[in-house]
Design a protein around this motif. Structure first.
Motif, mmCIF file in Angstrom:
data_model
loop_
_atom_site.group_PDB
_atom_site.id
_atom_site.type_symbol
_atom_site.label_atom_id
_atom_site.label_comp_id
_atom_site.label_asym_id
_atom_site.label_seq_id
_atom_site.Cartn_x
_atom_site.Cartn_y
_atom_site.Cartn_z
ATOM 1 N N LEU A 126 75.947 69.782 11.344
ATOM 2 C CA LEU A 126 75.697 69.606 9.917
ATOM 3 C C LEU A 126 76.820 70.183 9.070
ATOM 4 N N SER A 127 77.419 71.284 9.525
ATOM 5 C CA SER A 127 78.547 71.864 8.790
ATOM 6 C C SER A 127 79.724 70.900 8.757
ATOM 7 N N ILE A 128 80.019 70.295 9.888
ATOM 8 C CA ILE A 128 81.120 69.325 9.965
ATOM 9 C C ILE A 128 80.773 68.087 9.144
ATOM 10 N N SER A 129 79.539 67.614 9.243
ATOM 11 C CA SER A 129 79.109 66.432 8.485
ATOM 12 C C SER A 129 79.239 66.674 6.985
ATOM 13 N N LYS A 130 78.845 67.861 6.536
ATOM 14 C CA LYS A 130 78.946 68.205 5.115
ATOM 15 C C LYS A 130 80.397 68.139 4.648
ATOM 16 N N THR A 131 81.309 68.680 5.455
ATOM 17 C CA THR A 131 82.732 68.663 5.100
ATOM 18 C C THR A 131 83.268 67.243 5.037
ATOM 19 N N ILE A 132 82.890 66.408 6.004
ATOM 20 C CA ILE A 132 83.370 65.018 6.033
ATOM 21 C C ILE A 132 82.913 64.262 4.793
ATOM 22 N N PHE A 184 91.895 69.745 8.018
ATOM 23 C CA PHE A 184 90.944 68.653 8.252
ATOM 24 C C PHE A 184 91.210 67.526 7.263
ATOM 25 N N ASN A 185 91.607 66.353 7.749
ATOM 26 C CA ASN A 185 91.930 65.227 6.880
ATOM 27 C C ASN A 185 91.265 63.953 7.395
ATOM 28 N N LEU A 186 91.125 62.985 6.493
ATOM 29 C CA LEU A 186 90.567 61.688 6.852
ATOM 30 C C LEU A 186 91.688 60.704 7.153
ATOM 31 N N ASN A 187 91.382 59.735 8.008
ATOM 32 C CA ASN A 187 92.331 58.666 8.332
ATOM 33 C C ASN A 187 91.649 57.330 8.017
ATOM 34 N N THR A 212 100.069 39.916 13.477
ATOM 35 C CA THR A 212 100.496 41.219 13.970
ATOM 36 C C THR A 212 99.337 42.047 14.502
ATOM 37 N N ALA A 213 99.674 43.015 15.353
ATOM 38 C CA ALA A 213 98.681 43.944 15.897
ATOM 39 C C ALA A 213 98.621 45.240 15.101
ATOM 40 N N ASN A 214 99.435 45.366 14.039
ATOM 41 C CA ASN A 214 99.416 46.574 13.216
ATOM 42 C C ASN A 214 98.070 46.719 12.518
ATOM 43 N N ILE A 215 97.660 47.968 12.290
ATOM 44 C CA ILE A 215 96.396 48.224 11.594
ATOM 45 C C ILE A 215 96.530 47.748 10.147
ATOM 46 N N PRO A 216 95.626 46.880 9.675
ATOM 47 C CA PRO A 216 95.756 46.315 8.326
ATOM 48 C C PRO A 216 95.324 47.283 7.242
ATOM 49 N N ASP A 217 96.094 48.363 7.019
ATOM 50 C CA ASP A 217 95.751 49.306 5.967
ATOM 51 C C ASP A 217 96.288 48.793 4.629
ATOM 52 N N SER A 225 85.654 56.505 12.221
ATOM 53 C CA SER A 225 85.280 57.465 13.266
ATOM 54 C C SER A 225 84.534 58.657 12.676
ATOM 55 N N ARG A 226 84.938 59.103 11.460
ATOM 56 C CA ARG A 226 84.262 60.239 10.824
ATOM 57 C C ARG A 226 82.883 59.844 10.286
ATOM 58 N N LEU A 227 82.779 58.627 9.732
ATOM 59 C CA LEU A 227 81.465 58.160 9.292
ATOM 60 C C LEU A 227 80.527 58.062 10.487
ATOM 61 N N THR A 228 81.038 57.540 11.596
ATOM 62 C CA THR A 228 80.246 57.459 12.826
ATOM 63 C C THR A 228 79.795 58.844 13.263
ATOM 64 N N GLN A 229 80.694 59.828 13.185
ATOM 65 C CA GLN A 229 80.371 61.197 13.586
ATOM 66 C C GLN A 229 79.232 61.767 12.740
ATOM 67 N N VAL A 230 79.285 61.538 11.430
ATOM 68 C CA VAL A 230 78.228 62.037 10.537
ATOM 69 C C VAL A 230 76.885 61.409 10.887
ATOM 70 N N LEU A 231 76.868 60.089 11.029
ATOM 71 C CA LEU A 231 75.612 59.387 11.315
ATOM 72 C C LEU A 231 75.058 59.772 12.676
#
Length: 475
Positions: free
Chosen positions: A301-307, A173-176, A437-442, A222-228
């Motif tokens: 809640l288990s997934i939210s806690k991990t995130i 499980f990793n964050l992007n 550019t259309a690249n994601i501005p990371d 997307s993960r913050l959205t999932q938690v909320l």
């Protein structure tokens, strides 16, 4: 002594796990100590002392020492195996408990999926029947498709929960993370829940700090959205009367990061102290006579806690039975000053009249993007030069010393944007060049853009005002 050599090899031959190996080595060391003591303490016999009257005493003492050592060794072995057996019994009880829990949750999951599938099947049949009769209005069709979309989204959430818990348990499980304007994101998150709250006659109060409006922060949106979504959904699910309050507030900030508090309060059934210890466990749902049919998998809640833990924080819970609950957490997020400043500039209303008579070079290999950008600029009075790769851009810069600014795509055939800007700066170091550019501005891309001395960044797809603001700033 013969058997001792075999005893020392056993843990290395049968490598079941690290603990087994360590225990085997410890057992071999204990046996070695007992063997050494036996050799030191036991009387040494020879022909002379065997003929003496003390031989029986020596034989008795030797036997006694051996028997005591045997008892000690046996006691250690029994104690060790007793611990192993006790651990196995506990593991079996826990495994059966987990099996029963997962069986119940899988049953709930099957029920949830079947409910959504039944709805989809029913709506599909209505669509087919009314389509054959030709009696379907646009409004009816729209209502049916909205219902189908809602059911499919709910099924997707259920499947995603199962996949996420599998990733968590397997350690994958990793964050992007990428730069995100969370002010707009949070307003999008709450939209689906307004109707749900209204459907239960609940007051849904949303308060998002406006200071967040201009900031870009590095986060997995997307993960913050999932938690909320999990926390707000639970608040509505377990509240029958009263309110749901979603608050996001800037706690503190500096040039590098922002500390933001997220809070979801409700006036629902609350959680007992005993159950507070269980709510974040996988496949756990707090059930009583009032909440027997709330649905769900017990994974949210288990997934939210991990995130949230992956994001460097933790979810805090304050709850009183029959009064309500407050779930909150604080995130410290890195700022992206470059995009934040660009967002502030984009919020300013800029008249495109400043473009009149300006010569702008648009370098873009995608014909649709080229058409849109060039027509937008030409419509507002700009003179547009077009290049479809880096080589053409360099040639146009050499031939036109009066170019005002360059929009330069990063990914192009023949010569990419990073190589092209080096040639452009050699020809005219003062010429402003905007990465286009259309690249994601990371962070990696933004650092590379800065390293190659681009003057600004315009992400595709873009709004008209975005382009006007950036061009106005540099022209």
């Amino acid at each position: 002594m013969y058997n001792y050599a075999l005893l020392c090899t056993i843990p290395f031959i049968i490598r079941r796990n690290r603990n087994y190996l360590i225990n085997g080595v410890v057992l071999a060391l204990i046996t070695f100590v007992f063997t050494t003591l036996s050799l030191i303490l036991s009387p040494q016999y020879n022909i002379k002392n065997l003929l003496t009257e003390a031989a029986n005493d020596k034989l008795l003492s030797n036997s006694l020492i051996t028997f005591i050592l045997f008892l000690a060794f046996a006691f250690i072995m029994i104690a060790a195996f007793n611990n192993v057996i006790t651990a196995l019994i506990k593991a079996k009880i826990n495994a059966n408990k987990q099996k029963d829990t997962k069986t119940r949750v899988l049953s709930n999951l099957g029920h949830e999926l079947r409910t959504q599938l039944s709805s989809i099947h029913g709506i599909t049949q209505l669509l087919l029947v009314q389509n054959e009769k030709g009696s379907m209005s646009k409004q009816t069709f729209s209502d049916y498709t909205d219902t189908l979309e809602l059911c499919s989204k709910q099924m997707l959430f259920l499947v995603d929960d199962i996949l996420d818990i599998h990733k968590i348990e397997s350690g994958n499980f990793n964050l992007n993370c990428k730069p995100e304007n969370i002010y707009g994101l949070l307003h999008q998150v709450v939209i689906p829940f307004k109707n749900k709250a209204e459907g239960k006659n609940l007051i849904f109060d949303v308060s998002i700090d406006p200071i967040l409006k201009n900031d870009y922060l590095d986060i997995d949106s997307s993960r913050l959205t999932q938690v909320l979504q999990n926390l707000i959904s639970n608040a509505i699910k377990y509240t029958d009367n009263g309110f749901i309050k979603f608050t996001v507030k800037m706690e503190s900030e500096n040039e590098e990061e922002s500390s933001i508090i997220f809070s979801i309060k409700d006036s629902g059934m609350g959680i007992s102290n005993e159950n507070l210890l269980k709510i974040f466990d996988s496949f756990q749902q707090i059930r009583d006579k009032d909440t027997a049919n709330v649905g769900g998998t017990g994974l949210g809640l288990s997934i939210s806690k991990t995130i949230i833990e992956k994001m460097g924080s933790q979810i805090n819970v304050n709850s009183i039975e029959s009064v309500g609950s407050d779930f909150n957490f604080t995130l410290k997020l890195k700022k992206v000053p470059y995009l934040s400043q660009q967002n502030k500039d984009n919020n300013l209303q800029v008249s495109p009249s400043f473009l009149k008579g300006k010569k702008i070079l648009v370098t873009e290999d995608n014909k649709i993007s080229m058409l849109y950008a060039s027509k937008l600029l030409e419509k507002n009075g700009a003179i547009v030069l077009k290049a479809y790769n880096g080589v053409e851009a360099v040639e146009l810069v050499e031939a036109n010393a009066d170019i005002s600014i360059v929009l330069l795509d990063l990914e192009m055939p023949v010569m990419n944007g990073f190589t092209t800007i080096q040639h452009i700066k050699e020809i005219n170091n003062s010429l402003k060049v905007i990465a286009f550019t259309a690249n994601i501005p990371d962070f990696g891309l933004l650092n590379r853009i800065s390293k190659f001395h681009f003057d600004d960044f315009l992400a595709k797809p873009f709004k008209n005002d975005n382009m006007f603001s950036i061009l106005n700033k540099h022209l």
